[in-house]
Design a protein around this motif. Structure first.
Motif, PDB file in Angstrom:
ATOM      1  N   GLU A 252       0.810  -1.225   0.000  1.00 36.85           N
ATOM      2  CA  GLU A 252       0.000   0.000   0.000  1.00 36.85           C
ATOM      3  C   GLU A 252       0.841   1.272   0.000  1.00 36.85           C
ATOM      4  O   GLU A 252       0.328   2.340  -0.295  1.00 36.85           O
ATOM      5  CB  GLU A 252      -0.952   0.004   1.199  1.00 36.85           C
ATOM      6  CG  GLU A 252      -2.114  -0.933   1.030  1.00 36.85           C
ATOM      7  CD  GLU A 252      -2.928  -0.660  -0.239  1.00 36.85           C
ATOM      8  OE1 GLU A 252      -3.250   0.509  -0.515  1.00 36.85           O
ATOM      9  OE2 GLU A 252      -3.235  -1.631  -0.961  1.00 36.85           O
TER      10      GLU A 252
ATOM     11  N   ARG B 158       2.848   0.712  -4.121  1.00 33.28           N
ATOM     12  CA  ARG B 158       1.953   1.575  -4.888  1.00 33.28           C
ATOM     13  C   ARG B 158       2.740   2.719  -5.539  1.00 33.28           C
ATOM     14  O   ARG B 158       2.511   3.070  -6.687  1.00 33.28           O
ATOM     15  CB  ARG B 158       0.855   2.128  -3.990  1.00 33.28           C
ATOM     16  CG  ARG B 158      -0.243   2.808  -4.774  1.00 33.28           C
ATOM     17  CD  ARG B 158      -1.520   2.985  -3.984  1.00 33.28           C
ATOM     18  NE  ARG B 158      -2.104   1.784  -3.432  1.00 33.28           N
ATOM     19  CZ  ARG B 158      -2.770   0.860  -4.130  1.00 33.28           C
ATOM     20  NH1 ARG B 158      -2.914   0.988  -5.422  1.00 33.28           N
ATOM     21  NH2 ARG B 158      -3.286  -0.189  -3.531  1.00 33.28           N
TER      22      ARG B 158
ATOM     23  N   SER C 244       4.934   1.342  -8.387  1.00 33.82           N
ATOM     24  CA  SER C 244       4.164   0.864  -9.532  1.00 33.82           C
ATOM     25  C   SER C 244       3.717   1.990 -10.458  1.00 33.82           C
ATOM     26  O   SER C 244       3.327   1.742 -11.593  1.00 33.82           O
ATOM     27  CB  SER C 244       2.950   0.069  -9.059  1.00 33.82           C
ATOM     28  OG  SER C 244       2.006   0.920  -8.448  1.00 33.82           O
TER      29      SER C 244
END
Length: 195
Positions: free
Chosen positions: A147, A151, A154
């Motif tokens: 998270e 994240r 990415s």
């Protein structure tokens, strides 16, 4: 005060020109650019500066993630490996992790003890080799890493997705070629470094 301002301006000027080929190599001792137009040399300088900016951004993200997770760079690499292995359904042994990280068995034991004490991993009996351990990232650490750090990391996918197929092929070729050009394979002064 004026001298301090002038010094800061010189520092900014050097930083700004760090990746411009004409500033870095004014006498063409490193790079023969005789066949290139000045605007091509300037564009290559902009490209080198963009690569440097990407490296700096990656470094800042890595450092922020280490601070957030309260882990070292090696710890983070180990957890990344364990998360990917879990997603692939693979069982990781200490030897596999040591091989990936390029560290000794003793260092791996210390790493695993540290991660286990921090609640980041669990060790269990390996399902195929009862003499070995299987290492798995805890659900809490996986969720936290995914998270936050995951994240953020990415997001580079979106930049690649905005390119056309042909543009991506050009970028892939360029990056692979640059990696080959910069490889330390066979470079005497690099000692034991691998390319």
């Amino acid at each position: 005060m004026a001298e301090k301002g002038a010094r800061a301006a010189r520092q900014d000027s050097i930083s700004e020109n760090l990746y411009e080929v004409d500033s870095a190599d004014p006498r063409s001792q490193l790079v023969d650019r005789s066949g290139l137009k000045p605007e091509e040399v300037a564009q290559i300088g902009r490209l080198m500066k963009a690569i440097a900016a990407l490296r700096e951004t990656e470094k800042a993200v890595a450092e922020a993630s280490q601070r957030y997770m309260r882990l070292s760079a090696v710890d983070m690499r180990a957890l990344h490996y364990l998360i990917i292995a879990k997603h692939q359904g693979d069982v990781v042994s200490p030897g596999m992790l040591a091989g990936h990280l390029g560290i000794s068995a003793a260092s791996t034991t210390k790493l695993l003890n540290r991660l286990e004490n921090g609640g980041h991993i669990v060790r269990a009996v390996h399902p195929l080799d009862r003499r070995a351990f299987a290492i798995e990232v805890t659900p809490e650490t996986e969720a936290s890493a995914m998270e936050t750090v995951g994240r953020q990391q990415s997001r580079r996918f979106f930049a690649a997705a905005r390119l056309t197929h042909d543009e991506r092929e050009v970028v892939i070729r360029f990056l692979e070629d640059m990696a080959r050009e910069m490889s330390l394979t066979g470079v005497d002064w690099a000692g034991d470094a691998h390319g």
